[in-house]
Design an enzyme around this catalytic site. Structure first.
Site, PDB file in Angstrom:
ATOM      1  N   ASP A 211       0.855  -1.190   0.000  1.00 48.27           N
ATOM      2  CA  ASP A 211       0.000   0.000   0.000  1.00 48.27           C
ATOM      3  C   ASP A 211       0.888   1.235   0.000  1.00 48.27           C
ATOM      4  OD1 ASP A 211      -1.730   2.110   0.403  1.00 48.27           O
ATOM      5  OD2 ASP A 211      -2.965   1.058   1.876  1.00 48.27           O
ATOM      6  N   HIS A 216       0.537   7.974   3.785  1.00 47.59           N
ATOM      7  CA  HIS A 216       1.199   7.292   4.886  1.00 47.59           C
ATOM      8  C   HIS A 216       2.706   7.538   4.928  1.00 47.59           C
ATOM      9  CE1 HIS A 216      -2.634   5.313   5.354  1.00 47.59           C
ATOM     10  NE2 HIS A 216      -2.575   4.878   4.113  1.00 47.59           N
ATOM     11  N   ILE A 231      -0.194   9.219   8.479  1.00 47.08           N
ATOM     12  CA  ILE A 231      -0.923   8.345   9.393  1.00 47.08           C
ATOM     13  C   ILE A 231      -0.646   6.879   9.066  1.00 47.08           C
ATOM     14  CG2 ILE A 231      -2.747  10.036   9.761  1.00 47.08           C
ATOM     15  CD1 ILE A 231      -4.502   8.419   7.816  1.00 47.08           C
ATOM     16  N   GLY A 234      -4.973   1.769   7.998  1.00 47.10           N
ATOM     17  CA  GLY A 234      -6.003   1.121   8.803  1.00 47.10           C
ATOM     18  C   GLY A 234      -5.795  -0.381   8.909  1.00 47.10           C
TER      19      GLY A 234
END
Length: 311
Positions: A211, A216, A231, A234
């Site tokens: 990902d 991120h 961040i 998830g």
């Protein structure tokens, strides 16, 4: 743009649910499985953790490493979601949110393999200000054709709702109501509480599992999206929570896990501390993961085990 263009619905549900995805295939190696385990915190607190070393190293004569069940969550995203190819689905990709993930494990994941994915639309729901689309991905071993796992990814498309009558909002799904169990966090004290410190580099490590969303990694993009800094993914948070359950409830036996459900509630910043609270109810573990520094819940859900467990 003509007046007919302006009046056309942003989403045509008949076209969406009739869309047929092409099969996709990919291969992964033992290195990929080990890198994923490190990405969700395995052995981060103790490099010789007896319940986690098997995810990254052959020991005691084992022929291959063991694979965390949440590694299966990578399979649907191996070549992207493919939503941009769905006819009748118009949305702003900047407003897309990954809301929930449901996983069924049919057999223990091998340490390497060639996978074939078959994808179908399992749900489409008009929520007024947003549309929810559910993608169901069943993954098979290419050589034998054996079903390995199934993922159902729930995606929120903000700003794309309102394509049906507000008094009778459109709702379609292909799976039974009782397949996803209702999650209500118990009021009593949890059975077990486990803390994990998220390393500052955790998102940079996890992104190597596939990902590469710059949200991120890139501070400028994160700030433009309204975050103080990049961040955590998830699905990385989900991996931390399920790893904690396996370690604390299943005595490190990852093959005990049958189903996983997670609802993403709030973002996590690398460097924060995850506190996972677990309530054992027979063969079901209800969990809630909080960020200690902000005292906010970021993830909740359950894990179904193959048999009743007792501590």
């Amino acid at each position: 743009m003509t007046s007919s263009d302006r009046s056309a619905p942003a989403i045509d549900p008949d076209l969406v649910i009739s869309h047929k995805f092409s099969e996709t295939s990919f291969c992964y190696t033992e290195r990929d499985a080990a890198l994923y385990a490190l990405g969700v915190g395995a052995c981060a607190g103790d490099a010789v953790d007896e319940k986690e070393l098997n995810y990254v190293y052959h020991r005691n004569g084992q022929k291959s490493i063991q694979v965390l069940p949440t590694f299966a969550a990578l399979f649907p995203f191996a070549e992207g979601l493919g939503l941009e190819k769905v006819s009748g689905l118009q949305y702003d990709p900047r407003l897309l949110l990954h809301g929930q993930q449901y996983i069924e494990i049919f057999r223990p994941l091998p340490s390497s393999g060639s996978i074939v994915n078959k994808v179908a639309i399992a749900g489409l729901h008009d929520k007024g200000k947003a549309t929810i689309i559910e993608l169901e991905t069943t993954s098979y071993l290419k050589e034998s054709g054996e079903a390995l796992c199934m993922n159902r990814s729930t995606i929120y498309l903000r700003g794309s709702g309102g394509f049906s009558s507000s008094s009778h909002p459109y709702s379609y799904k292909t799976y039974p109501d009782n397949q996803i169990l209702h999650v209500s966090v118990p009021k009593h004290q949890p059975t077990v509480v486990y803390e994990d410190t998220i390393q500052q580099s955790q998102a940079l490590l996890y992104r190597l599992s596939g990902d590469y969303n710059p949200l991120h990694a890139d501070p400028m993009i994160a700030q433009a999206a309204g975050f103080a800094r990049p961040i955590l993914h998830g699905l990385c948070t989900l991996g931390f929570a399920v790893r904690a359950i396996i370690k604390c409830i299943c005595n490190g036996e990852q093959t005990t896990v049958r189903n996983i459900f997670g609802r993403f509630l709030l973002h996590v910043y690398p460097g924060e501390t995850l506190v996972t609270e677990m309530w054992l109810e027979g063969s079901r573990v209800i969990y809630q993961t909080k960020v200690k520094e902000r005292n906010r819940a970021v993830l909740s859900g359950y894990v179904l085990l193959k048999h009743n467990s007792s501590l």
